[in-house]
Design an enzyme around this catalytic site. Structure first.
Site, PDB file in Angstrom:
ATOM      1  N   ILE A 145      42.928  45.246  39.831  1.00  0.00           N
ATOM      2  CA  ILE A 145      42.714  44.008  39.066  1.00  0.00           C
ATOM      3  C   ILE A 145      41.438  44.103  38.238  1.00  0.00           C
ATOM      4  CG2 ILE A 145      42.454  41.493  39.192  1.00  0.00           C
ATOM      5  CD1 ILE A 145      45.214  42.448  40.122  1.00  0.00           C
TER       6      ILE A 145
ATOM      7  N   ARG B 242      35.485  40.352  31.203  1.00  0.00           N
ATOM      8  CA  ARG B 242      36.315  39.213  31.599  1.00  0.00           C
ATOM      9  C   ARG B 242      36.972  38.616  30.340  1.00  0.00           C
ATOM     10  NH1 ARG B 242      34.675  37.510  36.715  1.00  0.00           N
ATOM     11  NH2 ARG B 242      36.677  36.465  36.841  1.00  0.00           N
ATOM     12  N   PRO B 243      37.975  39.314  29.777  1.00  0.00           N
ATOM     13  CA  PRO B 243      38.580  38.833  28.535  1.00  0.00           C
ATOM     14  C   PRO B 243      39.316  37.507  28.743  1.00  0.00           C
ATOM     15  CG  PRO B 243      39.901  40.571  29.482  1.00  0.00           C
ATOM     16  CD  PRO B 243      38.646  40.491  30.315  1.00  0.00           C
ATOM     17  N   ILE B 244      39.517  36.778  27.636  1.00  0.00           N
ATOM     18  CA  ILE B 244      40.337  35.556  27.733  1.00  0.00           C
ATOM     19  C   ILE B 244      41.413  35.562  26.645  1.00  0.00           C
ATOM     20  CG2 ILE B 244      38.552  34.111  28.819  1.00  0.00           C
ATOM     21  CD1 ILE B 244      38.108  32.848  26.019  1.00  0.00           C
ATOM     22  N   ASP B 245      41.824  36.770  26.217  1.00  0.00           N
ATOM     23  CA  ASP B 245      42.837  36.875  25.157  1.00  0.00           C
ATOM     24  C   ASP B 245      44.148  36.194  25.541  1.00  0.00           C
ATOM     25  OD1 ASP B 245      42.687  39.180  27.009  1.00  0.00           O
ATOM     26  OD2 ASP B 245      44.566  39.764  26.032  1.00  0.00           O
ATOM     27  N   LEU B 246      44.512  36.257  26.827  1.00  0.00           N
ATOM     28  CA  LEU B 246      45.781  35.637  27.263  1.00  0.00           C
ATOM     29  C   LEU B 246      45.657  34.104  27.254  1.00  0.00           C
ATOM     30  CD1 LEU B 246      46.577  38.091  30.213  1.00  0.00           C
ATOM     31  CD2 LEU B 246      47.711  38.010  27.973  1.00  0.00           C
TER      32      LEU B 246
ATOM     33  N   ARG C 154      31.613  31.594  34.738  1.00  0.00           N
ATOM     34  CA  ARG C 154      32.739  32.027  33.925  1.00  0.00           C
ATOM     35  C   ARG C 154      33.941  31.125  34.091  1.00  0.00           C
ATOM     36  NH1 ARG C 154      37.091  34.152  34.060  1.00  0.00           N
ATOM     37  NH2 ARG C 154      37.859  35.347  32.289  1.00  0.00           N
TER      38      ARG C 154
ATOM     39  N   ASN D 151      38.194  28.291  44.511  1.00  0.00           N
ATOM     40  CA  ASN D 151      39.040  28.627  43.363  1.00  0.00           C
ATOM     41  C   ASN D 151      40.181  27.659  43.142  1.00  0.00           C
ATOM     42  OD1 ASN D 151      37.297  30.683  42.928  1.00  0.00           O
ATOM     43  ND2 ASN D 151      38.662  32.313  43.608  1.00  0.00           N
TER      44      ASN D 151
HETATM   45  C1  EPZ Z   1      40.343  34.276  39.196  1.00  0.00           C
HETATM   46  O1  EPZ Z   1      39.582  34.770  38.107  1.00  0.00           O
HETATM   47  C2  EPZ Z   1      39.371  34.057  40.349  1.00  0.00           C
HETATM   48  N1  EPZ Z   1      38.353  33.089  39.955  1.00  0.00           N
HETATM   49  C3  EPZ Z   1      38.691  35.368  40.718  1.00  0.00           C
HETATM   50  O2  EPZ Z   1      37.884  35.105  41.863  1.00  0.00           O
HETATM   51  C4  EPZ Z   1      39.779  36.369  41.119  1.00  0.00           C
HETATM   52  O3  EPZ Z   1      39.179  37.606  41.417  1.00  0.00           O
HETATM   53  C5  EPZ Z   1      40.767  36.538  39.950  1.00  0.00           C
HETATM   54  O4  EPZ Z   1      41.327  35.255  39.592  1.00  0.00           O
HETATM   55  C6  EPZ Z   1      41.921  37.473  40.312  1.00  0.00           C
HETATM   56  O5  EPZ Z   1      42.602  36.967  41.413  1.00  0.00           O
HETATM   57  C7  EPZ Z   1      38.652  31.760  39.988  1.00  0.00           C
HETATM   58  O6  EPZ Z   1      39.754  31.373  40.313  1.00  0.00           O
HETATM   59  C8  EPZ Z   1      37.536  30.816  39.628  1.00  0.00           C
HETATM   60  P1  EPZ Z   1      42.301  36.708  36.013  1.00  0.00           P
HETATM   61  P2  EPZ Z   1      40.252  34.884  36.631  1.00  0.00           P
HETATM   62  O7  EPZ Z   1      42.342  36.054  34.689  1.00  0.00           O
HETATM   63  O8  EPZ Z   1      41.294  33.887  36.463  1.00  0.00           O
HETATM   64  C9  EPZ Z   1      42.636  40.364  33.048  1.00  0.00           C
HETATM   65  C10 EPZ Z   1      35.911  35.089  43.136  1.00  0.00           C
HETATM   66  O9  EPZ Z   1      35.307  36.036  43.676  1.00  0.00           O
HETATM   67  N2  EPZ Z   1      42.716  39.359  31.988  1.00  0.00           N
HETATM   68  O10 EPZ Z   1      43.397  36.460  36.982  1.00  0.00           O
HETATM   69  O11 EPZ Z   1      39.132  34.955  35.661  1.00  0.00           O
HETATM   70  C11 EPZ Z   1      41.279  40.383  33.730  1.00  0.00           C
HETATM   71  O12 EPZ Z   1      40.366  41.192  33.013  1.00  0.00           O
HETATM   72  C12 EPZ Z   1      36.448  35.252  41.734  1.00  0.00           C
HETATM   73  O13 EPZ Z   1      36.143  33.980  43.683  1.00  0.00           O
HETATM   74  C13 EPZ Z   1      43.035  39.742  30.689  1.00  0.00           C
HETATM   75  O14 EPZ Z   1      43.252  40.914  30.418  1.00  0.00           O
HETATM   76  O15 EPZ Z   1      40.923  36.332  36.720  1.00  0.00           O
HETATM   77  C14 EPZ Z   1      41.615  40.969  35.076  1.00  0.00           C
HETATM   78  O16 EPZ Z   1      41.670  42.373  34.979  1.00  0.00           O
HETATM   79  C15 EPZ Z   1      36.047  36.585  41.108  1.00  0.00           C
HETATM   80  N3  EPZ Z   1      43.103  38.786  29.718  1.00  0.00           N
HETATM   81  C16 EPZ Z   1      43.010  40.418  35.374  1.00  0.00           C
HETATM   82  O17 EPZ Z   1      43.538  40.023  34.088  1.00  0.00           O
HETATM   83  C17 EPZ Z   1      42.887  37.454  29.986  1.00  0.00           C
HETATM   84  O18 EPZ Z   1      42.991  36.616  29.059  1.00  0.00           O
HETATM   85  C18 EPZ Z   1      43.023  39.219  36.307  1.00  0.00           C
HETATM   86  O19 EPZ Z   1      42.099  38.278  35.792  1.00  0.00           O
HETATM   87  C19 EPZ Z   1      42.568  37.084  31.313  1.00  0.00           C
HETATM   88  C20 EPZ Z   1      42.493  38.043  32.302  1.00  0.00           C
END
Ligand code: EPZ
Length: 421
Positions: A328, A120-124, A91, A23
């Site tokens: 999370i 897995r939204p990307i709105d943020l 992703r 990561n």
């Molecule tokens: C990273 O994913 C990691 N992946 C994930 O590891 C890890 O579980 C996650 O961070 C949380 O620590 C990589 O680094 C490649 P987030 P990421 O955006 O960035 C919500 C593994 O097993 N959210 O921090 O995609 C989302 O739905 C993987 O190695 C929004 O609402 O996760 C979640 O509930 C799995 N809007 C929370 O935030 C957004 O635009 C955290 O997601 C983005 C996210």
């Protein structure tokens, strides 16, 4: 699809070398798009997700050479449309969006699908990049961005489930080449985000507040090539630590990033596991009973969601009732039904599981579903009576470098059975 055949009962004893962090490597490889000069990245783990990212960079026009853990990459001329078939497979490829917009002024990247751990939204990501001045539309399932000159501003990246790791990465990378100063409030401060920030600084970026939830980025016109060594993988290390705890083993985890594992190691000690920090790593052993525990996942430095499944596996043989709350990814429980097939006694409701420890698990065929759930099933197989078959281990190969070979080297009875399908 390959499977693992595991004969339970052996303690894990010996030394395992922890690989570079997946990561960390993925966003750092994406960040190389920000410069036409050569970047040399050391300690890149050989994983299918890494291979996908390198394929994407090549598709965008990069010269890529990957040998013995070192990637040499030069993004001379790049195009700005990422390949659908590759992006859909991983992703995390969404983290090329920010660097592409910053470098090319535009980008087209397919929307990452959901996955078994939940939506897995990307709105943020999108709102953060829009605040920097990018025009972003969703067209036929793709994120289509026109950047022009990005301008610094203040952006809050906190979402309903805390900060976003890859969202922080995307906005930070774009801000590095924006005009003026960007302040990111509510930035994710996972060690992997900190590692990316340090890599960007080594390329000439101006970032302060690294490791905190408030990043201040002064945009620069150009970024140059850099040579950098990635941190080691705290989740791989945590996974092997749980393996030692479950099997009453005694493992030395060479190069484990101890400073990034405080919450996990503290919880293991609460469960009766012995943790000894040594010169170049960490020794994990257990001789007494495994105590039940409670965990609540949260953003760093809280208990990491990526260790939740592994601790659920450990709870199935702990003495008493354990409780796991997932804040999370509330649906990240694909491992629960498979652990029950091994005889685990688990009650799941919404984002909480209660796990009643049993004397023994009994081996059975189980199905891997996502990276960490699969690791949990392997751990359970190490302690289950008789034979456990873990199917679809390609999920594990995405995030664990040669996990079967590493486990074999410390006494596990595990065999990879290759299959053509
Ligand atoms: C990273 O994913 C990691 N992946 C994930 O590891 C890890 O579980 C996650 O961070 C949380 O620590 C990589 O680094 C490649 P987030 P990421 O955006 O960035 C919500 C593994 O097993 N959210 O921090 O995609 C989302 O739905 C993987 O190695 C929004 O609402 O996760 C979640 O509930 C799995 N809007 C929370 O935030 C957004 O635009 C955290 O997601 C983005 C996210």
């Amino acid at each position: 699809m390959d499977k693992f055949v595991i004969q339970g009962g052996n303690p894990l004893i010996g030394k395992v070398t922890i690989s570079g962090s997946k990561n960390s490597a993925l966003p750092i490889l994406a960040a190389t798009l920000l410069t036409p000069e050569e970047c040399i990245i050391h300690r890149v783990p050989d994983l299918s997700d890494i291979r996908y990212m390198l394929e994407i960079l090549k598709f965008l026009g990069a010269q890529v050479h990957y040998e013995k853990g070192t990637v040499r990459v030069k993004n001379k001329m790049i195009n700005w449309i990422a390949p659908y078939d590759l992006v859909r497979k991983m992703r995390a490829s969404i983290c090329i969006l920010g660097p592409l917009i910053a470098r090319c002024g535009k980008a087209r990247v397919s929307l990452p699908g959901g996955c078994v751990i939940g939506d897995r939204p990307i709105d943020l990501h999108i709102s953060g990049l829009q605040k920097l001045g990018a025009n972003i539309d969703i067209i036929k399932g793709d994120v289509v961005a026109q950047g022009g000159q990005l301008r610094g501003t203040t952006i809050n990246l906190r979402g309903p489930y805390g900060s976003t790791v890859l969202g922080t990465d995307n906005v930070m990378m774009a801000a590095c080449r924006s005009e003026g100063t960007t302040i990111i409030e509510g930035a994710a401060c996972e060690p992997e985000v900190e590692d990316l920030a340090k890599f960007l600084v080594s390329m000439g970026a101006k970032i302060s507040g690294i490791g905190s939830q408030r990043l201040i980025i002064e945009g620069v016109k150009e970024l140059h090539g850099s040579e950098y060594t990635i941190i080691t993988d705290r989740i791989e290390a945590g996974t092997f630590a749980v393996g030692a705890a479950m099997t009453k083993g005694d493992l030395f985890l060479e190069q484990a990033p101890v400073n990034h594992m405080t919450s996990v190691l503290g919880k293991l000690q609460d469960c009766g596991v012995t943790i000894q920090v040594e010169e170049n790593g960490l020794r994990v052993s257990r001789s007494g009973p495994l105590k039940a525990f409670e965990i609540v996942t949260s953003s760093y430095p809280g208990f990491p969601t990526d260790m939740q499944a592994q601790f659920c596996a450990m709870a199935t043989i702990a003495c008493g009732k354990s409780k796991v709350v997932e804040n999370i990814f509330p649906n990240r429980f694909m491992h629960i039904s498979e652990l029950k097939r091994l005889g685990a006694n688990i009650e799941l409701s919404k984002n909480e599981v209660h796990i009643y420890g049993t004397e023994r698990l009994s081996g059975a065929p189980v199905m891997a579903s996502d990276l960490r759930a699969s690791a949990a099933l392997v751990l359970a197989g190490l302690v289950a009576d008789n034979t456990t078959e873990v199917h679809r281990v390609y999920h594990i190969d995405r995030g664990y470098e040669r996990i079967d070979e590493k486990l074999l080297s410390v006494g596990a009875m595990i065999k990879r059975v290759y299959s053509k399908t």
